[in-house]
Write a protein that holds these residues in place. Structure first.
Motif, mmCIF file in Angstrom:
data_model
loop_
_atom_site.group_PDB
_atom_site.id
_atom_site.type_symbol
_atom_site.label_atom_id
_atom_site.label_comp_id
_atom_site.label_asym_id
_atom_site.label_seq_id
_atom_site.Cartn_x
_atom_site.Cartn_y
_atom_site.Cartn_z
ATOM 1 N N UNK A 1 -14.485 -1.406 9.433
ATOM 2 C CA UNK A 1 -13.887 -2.685 9.100
ATOM 3 C C UNK A 1 -14.921 -3.736 8.700
ATOM 4 N N UNK A 2 -16.059 -3.763 9.344
ATOM 5 C CA UNK A 2 -17.095 -4.743 8.985
ATOM 6 C C UNK A 2 -17.554 -4.533 7.544
ATOM 7 N N UNK A 3 -17.626 -3.288 7.128
ATOM 8 C CA UNK A 3 -18.004 -2.969 5.751
ATOM 9 C C UNK A 3 -16.910 -3.455 4.782
ATOM 10 N N UNK A 4 -15.661 -3.279 5.184
ATOM 11 C CA UNK A 4 -14.535 -3.744 4.369
ATOM 12 C C UNK A 4 -14.585 -5.263 4.250
ATOM 13 N N UNK A 5 -14.859 -5.937 5.349
ATOM 14 C CA UNK A 5 -14.926 -7.404 5.341
ATOM 15 C C UNK A 5 -16.039 -7.926 4.427
ATOM 16 N N UNK A 6 -17.140 -7.195 4.366
ATOM 17 C CA UNK A 6 -18.272 -7.636 3.547
ATOM 18 C C UNK A 6 -18.083 -7.322 2.061
ATOM 19 N N UNK A 7 -17.088 -6.543 1.724
ATOM 20 C CA UNK A 7 -16.846 -6.173 0.330
ATOM 21 C C UNK A 7 -16.527 -7.418 -0.493
ATOM 22 N N UNK A 8 -16.948 -7.409 -1.744
ATOM 23 C CA UNK A 8 -16.664 -8.537 -2.635
ATOM 24 C C UNK A 8 -15.166 -8.756 -2.796
ATOM 25 N N UNK B 1 -0.629 -2.714 -8.336
ATOM 26 C CA UNK B 1 -1.528 -3.417 -7.424
ATOM 27 C C UNK B 1 -2.097 -4.690 -8.057
ATOM 28 N N UNK B 2 -1.903 -4.859 -9.368
ATOM 29 C CA UNK B 2 -2.345 -6.053 -10.101
ATOM 30 C C UNK B 2 -3.857 -6.291 -9.994
ATOM 31 N N UNK B 3 -4.610 -5.189 -10.025
ATOM 32 C CA UNK B 3 -6.058 -5.334 -10.027
ATOM 33 C C UNK B 3 -6.523 -5.612 -11.454
ATOM 34 N N UNK B 4 -7.597 -6.383 -11.583
ATOM 35 C CA UNK B 4 -8.166 -6.635 -12.904
ATOM 36 C C UNK B 4 -8.904 -5.381 -13.368
ATOM 37 N N UNK B 5 -9.278 -5.362 -14.633
ATOM 38 C CA UNK B 5 -10.013 -4.205 -15.146
ATOM 39 C C UNK B 5 -11.342 -4.042 -14.421
ATOM 40 N N UNK B 6 -11.991 -5.156 -14.072
ATOM 41 C CA UNK B 6 -13.252 -5.090 -13.340
ATOM 42 C C UNK B 6 -13.038 -4.531 -11.932
ATOM 43 N N UNK B 7 -11.974 -4.973 -11.268
ATOM 44 C CA UNK B 7 -11.666 -4.453 -9.940
ATOM 45 C C UNK B 7 -11.352 -2.967 -10.009
ATOM 46 N N UNK B 8 -10.589 -2.575 -11.030
ATOM 47 C CA UNK B 8 -10.244 -1.167 -11.189
ATOM 48 C C UNK B 8 -11.495 -0.329 -11.417
ATOM 49 N N UNK B 9 -12.415 -0.840 -12.224
ATOM 50 C CA UNK B 9 -13.658 -0.118 -12.484
ATOM 51 C C UNK B 9 -14.426 0.086 -11.179
ATOM 52 N N UNK C 1 -9.271 -6.123 -1.096
ATOM 53 C CA UNK C 1 -8.123 -5.343 -1.566
ATOM 54 C C UNK C 1 -8.564 -4.199 -2.474
ATOM 55 N N UNK C 2 -9.510 -4.456 -3.342
ATOM 56 C CA UNK C 2 -10.016 -3.397 -4.217
ATOM 57 C C UNK C 2 -10.665 -2.292 -3.391
ATOM 58 N N UNK C 3 -11.395 -2.667 -2.364
ATOM 59 C CA UNK C 3 -12.047 -1.687 -1.495
ATOM 60 C C UNK C 3 -11.002 -0.802 -0.810
ATOM 61 N N UNK C 4 -9.972 -1.435 -0.260
ATOM 62 C CA UNK C 4 -8.929 -0.682 0.434
ATOM 63 C C UNK C 4 -8.168 0.217 -0.547
ATOM 64 N N UNK D 1 0.831 -1.205 0.000
ATOM 65 C CA UNK D 1 0.000 0.000 0.000
ATOM 66 C C UNK D 1 0.870 1.262 0.000
ATOM 67 N N UNK D 2 1.952 1.247 0.772
ATOM 68 C CA UNK D 2 2.856 2.402 0.800
ATOM 69 C C UNK D 2 3.488 2.600 -0.569
ATOM 70 N N UNK D 3 3.921 1.526 -1.196
ATOM 71 C CA UNK D 3 4.524 1.640 -2.527
ATOM 72 C C UNK D 3 3.505 2.153 -3.547
ATOM 73 N N UNK D 4 2.261 1.700 -3.433
ATOM 74 C CA UNK D 4 1.211 2.196 -4.330
ATOM 75 C C UNK D 4 1.026 3.697 -4.148
ATOM 76 N N UNK D 5 1.069 4.171 -2.907
ATOM 77 C CA UNK D 5 0.932 5.611 -2.647
ATOM 78 C C UNK D 5 2.112 6.386 -3.224
ATOM 79 N N UNK D 6 3.316 5.822 -3.141
ATOM 80 C CA UNK D 6 4.487 6.464 -3.745
ATOM 81 C C UNK D 6 4.306 6.559 -5.252
ATOM 82 N N UNK D 7 3.833 5.495 -5.851
ATOM 83 C CA UNK D 7 3.631 5.493 -7.294
ATOM 84 C C UNK D 7 2.502 6.435 -7.713
ATOM 85 N N UNK D 8 1.560 6.679 -6.819
ATOM 86 C CA UNK D 8 0.509 7.656 -7.115
ATOM 87 C C UNK D 8 1.046 9.082 -7.103
#
Length: 166
Positions: free
Chosen positions: A47-54, A124-132, A57-60, A18-25
């Motif tokens: 956190x409960x909302x994060x846990x329920x996310x599909x 972050x290696x997210x798929x196009x669907x995750x990125x969307x 990692x995409x949510x975070x 996550x830190x590296x992603x922020x640096x790259x941003x």
């Protein structure tokens, strides 16, 4: 396992990425840690909302991208106080530093949407669907942002030096 234990495990496993992603941003390393910490604080509160996310990692990552965008609107990001000066790198590290500098200069040429798309896809290696889902846009928009970003990067002279092409 308690909520705090689950959160702590998640953070321990994802913090460097996550830190590296922020640096790259576009954050400095110190600012990246602050942005990630702020994003994770938001995630802890919900956190409960994060846990329920599909896709947790995409949510975070979405929270991270939004936190980064918010940090850019604040004035305090313009100054970076430090207690000590960073070490001067030895000659052995110059190639890695030159490479990192070329990549960051190239990423600076992209607009915010393109840069975010490149970081989410190739770091972050997210798929196009995750990125969307993270960006709140259609999959086609993700594809066009990536396409335009890759065109800019392909023509970038900083990366051409790394590839050894004129």
């Amino acid at each position: 396992m308690t909520r705090n234990d689950e959160f702590s495990e998640y953070v321990a496993a994802r913090w460097p990425r996550l830190v590296r992603a922020a640096v790259l941003l576009g954050c400095s390393p110190a600012e990246a840690e602050d942005v990630v910490q702020a994003a994770l604080m938001r995630c802890l509160v919900h956190w409960r909302k994060v846990e329920r996310a599909d896709d947790r990692d995409a949510y975070v990552h979405r929270v991270l991208v939004n936190t980064f965008a918010s940090s850019r609107r604040r004035h305090w990001t313009r100054e970076h106080a430090t207690a000590h000066m960073p070490e001067t790198p030895s000659l052995d590290h110059t190639v890695a530093i030159d490479t990192a500098d070329a990549v960051l200069r190239s990423l600076d040429r992209l607009n915010r949407d393109q840069r975010t798309a490149v970081v989410l896809r190739y770091y972050a290696h997210l798929s196009e669907q995750q990125m969307a889902a993270v960006l709140g846009v259609a999959t086609g928009t993700v594809k066009s942002r990536l396409s335009r970003a890759l065109k800019v990067l392909a023509e970038d002279p900083h990366l051409a030096e790394l590839r050894g092409t004129p």
